[in-house]
Design a protein around this motif. Structure first.
Motif, mmCIF file in Angstrom:
data_model
loop_
_atom_site.group_PDB
_atom_site.id
_atom_site.type_symbol
_atom_site.label_atom_id
_atom_site.label_comp_id
_atom_site.label_asym_id
_atom_site.label_seq_id
_atom_site.Cartn_x
_atom_site.Cartn_y
_atom_site.Cartn_z
ATOM 1 N N GLN A 232 0.831 -1.206 0.000
ATOM 2 C CA GLN A 232 0.000 0.000 0.000
ATOM 3 C C GLN A 232 0.867 1.258 0.000
ATOM 4 O O GLN A 232 0.563 2.235 -0.685
ATOM 5 N N LEU A 233 1.961 1.228 0.752
ATOM 6 C CA LEU A 233 2.879 2.363 0.784
ATOM 7 C C LEU A 233 3.503 2.591 -0.586
ATOM 8 O O LEU A 233 3.610 3.736 -1.043
ATOM 9 N N SER A 234 3.893 1.520 -1.260
ATOM 10 C CA SER A 234 4.460 1.656 -2.603
ATOM 11 C C SER A 234 3.458 2.272 -3.563
ATOM 12 O O SER A 234 3.810 3.144 -4.369
ATOM 13 N N LEU A 235 2.217 1.842 -3.477
ATOM 14 C CA LEU A 235 1.184 2.425 -4.340
ATOM 15 C C LEU A 235 0.986 3.905 -4.024
ATOM 16 O O LEU A 235 0.845 4.726 -4.940
ATOM 17 N N ALA A 236 0.990 4.255 -2.746
ATOM 18 C CA ALA A 236 0.858 5.659 -2.370
ATOM 19 C C ALA A 236 1.998 6.482 -2.969
ATOM 20 O O ALA A 236 1.773 7.562 -3.525
ATOM 21 N N ALA A 237 3.206 5.967 -2.878
ATOM 22 C CA ALA A 237 4.368 6.675 -3.437
ATOM 23 C C ALA A 237 4.266 6.766 -4.961
ATOM 24 O O ALA A 237 4.603 7.800 -5.546
ATOM 25 N N ASP A 238 3.810 5.680 -5.592
ATOM 26 C CA ASP A 238 3.632 5.703 -7.054
ATOM 27 C C ASP A 238 2.668 6.803 -7.458
ATOM 28 O O ASP A 238 2.938 7.590 -8.373
ATOM 29 N N TYR A 239 1.519 6.843 -6.790
ATOM 30 C CA TYR A 239 0.516 7.854 -7.134
ATOM 31 C C TYR A 239 1.023 9.263 -6.839
ATOM 32 O O TYR A 239 0.723 10.198 -7.592
ATOM 33 N N ASP B 278 1.625 12.553 -9.549
ATOM 34 C CA ASP B 278 0.851 13.745 -9.232
ATOM 35 C C ASP B 278 -0.640 13.428 -9.108
ATOM 36 O O ASP B 278 -1.489 14.149 -9.646
ATOM 37 N N ARG B 279 -0.925 12.331 -8.396
ATOM 38 C CA ARG B 279 -2.304 11.934 -8.113
ATOM 39 C C ARG B 279 -2.465 11.841 -6.596
ATOM 40 O O ARG B 279 -2.560 10.755 -6.029
ATOM 41 N N PRO B 280 -2.475 13.006 -5.916
ATOM 42 C CA PRO B 280 -2.453 13.020 -4.453
ATOM 43 C C PRO B 280 -3.656 12.352 -3.791
ATOM 44 O O PRO B 280 -3.515 11.778 -2.714
ATOM 45 N N ASP C 24 -2.103 19.746 2.413
ATOM 46 C CA ASP C 24 -2.930 20.060 1.254
ATOM 47 C C ASP C 24 -3.006 18.929 0.251
ATOM 48 O O ASP C 24 -3.732 18.999 -0.732
ATOM 49 N N GLY C 25 -2.228 17.844 0.493
ATOM 50 C CA GLY C 25 -2.321 16.673 -0.359
ATOM 51 C C GLY C 25 -1.490 16.738 -1.618
ATOM 52 O O GLY C 25 -1.562 15.846 -2.445
ATOM 53 N N THR C 26 -0.715 17.782 -1.788
ATOM 54 C CA THR C 26 0.106 17.861 -2.986
ATOM 55 C C THR C 26 1.516 17.393 -2.687
ATOM 56 O O THR C 26 2.034 17.644 -1.603
ATOM 57 N N PRO C 27 2.152 16.694 -3.619
ATOM 58 C CA PRO C 27 3.522 16.289 -3.394
ATOM 59 C C PRO C 27 4.388 17.507 -3.099
ATOM 60 O O PRO C 27 4.226 18.561 -3.709
ATOM 61 N N GLY C 28 5.261 17.354 -2.114
ATOM 62 C CA GLY C 28 6.143 18.441 -1.757
ATOM 63 C C GLY C 28 5.508 19.450 -0.817
ATOM 64 O O GLY C 28 6.132 20.428 -0.439
ATOM 65 N N GLY C 29 4.265 19.210 -0.411
ATOM 66 C CA GLY C 29 3.619 20.118 0.527
ATOM 67 C C GLY C 29 4.378 20.170 1.831
ATOM 68 O O GLY C 29 5.073 19.245 2.202
ATOM 69 N N CYS C 30 4.249 21.253 2.563
ATOM 70 C CA CYS C 30 5.030 21.385 3.785
ATOM 71 C C CYS C 30 4.163 21.364 5.025
ATOM 72 O O CYS C 30 4.649 21.584 6.119
ATOM 73 N N GLY C 31 2.897 21.090 4.888
ATOM 74 C CA GLY C 31 2.027 21.029 6.053
ATOM 75 C C GLY C 31 2.267 19.765 6.857
ATOM 76 O O GLY C 31 2.944 18.849 6.417
#
Length: 171
Positions: A105-112, A116-118, A158-165
């Protein structure tokens, strides 16, 4: 007599997969990919689900394109899900599949996230976090949980890759 020897002979596929994993970790990604693909051809689409799950999970790591990595991780998950539910208790590889599920599941999360499919990344990250509760407090379990926390931080509030929240809290 030959039939009996076959039944008691150790399963060589996990050993062969492990040998290729070592090759990959030593830095020969292309050779590892080719050997993994050769094993995949031997095992086939209807081979042992644990073998297919493990092999596809590692094969994903040898891919150059994020879309290809996702495709192999999805194959790994599909094989794992073949032994889910009622069959899980009956299948002798069920403990291995259960231990591998958070990592899948973690690999799939990283793939998405890489694609850019947050939203999809968050779904699989939540599943990884939930499944990781069953892992032991050993090196593997701690490693998976740490990787989950890192991806949560990377995705940000915010769910975007690279977000800082901060990582999203469970409701």
């Amino acid at each position: 007599m030959a039939e009996r020897q076959e039944q008691t002979a150790p399963d060589a596929v996990p050993t062969r997969i492990g040998q290729v994993v070592m090759l990959h970790h030593a830095g020969d990604r292309e050779e590892a990919r080719q050997r993994f693909l050769g094993l995949w051809a031997e095992i086939g689409e209807s081979g042992d689900p644990l073998h297919r799950c493990t092999l596809a999970h590692y094969l994903a790591d040898t891919q150059d394109e994020p879309e290809d990595e996702l495709a192999w991780d999805l194959r790994a998950l599909a094989a794992a899900e073949e032994v889910a539910g009622d069959r899980l208790a009956e299948y002798e590889g069920s403990l291995a599949v259960r231990a591998l599920y958070p990592s899948l599941q973690l690999s799939l999360a990283a793939d998405y996230a890489r694609l850019d499919r947050p939203d999809a990344a968050r779904v699989h990250l939540r599943r990884a976090r939930d499944a990781a509760r069953t892992l032991a407090d050993d090196r593997y379990g701690e490693g998976v949980r740490a990787a989950i926390r890192r991806l949560e931080t990377r995705l940000g509030e915010d769910g975007t890759p690279g977000g800082c929240g901060p990582p999203r809290q469970r409701p």
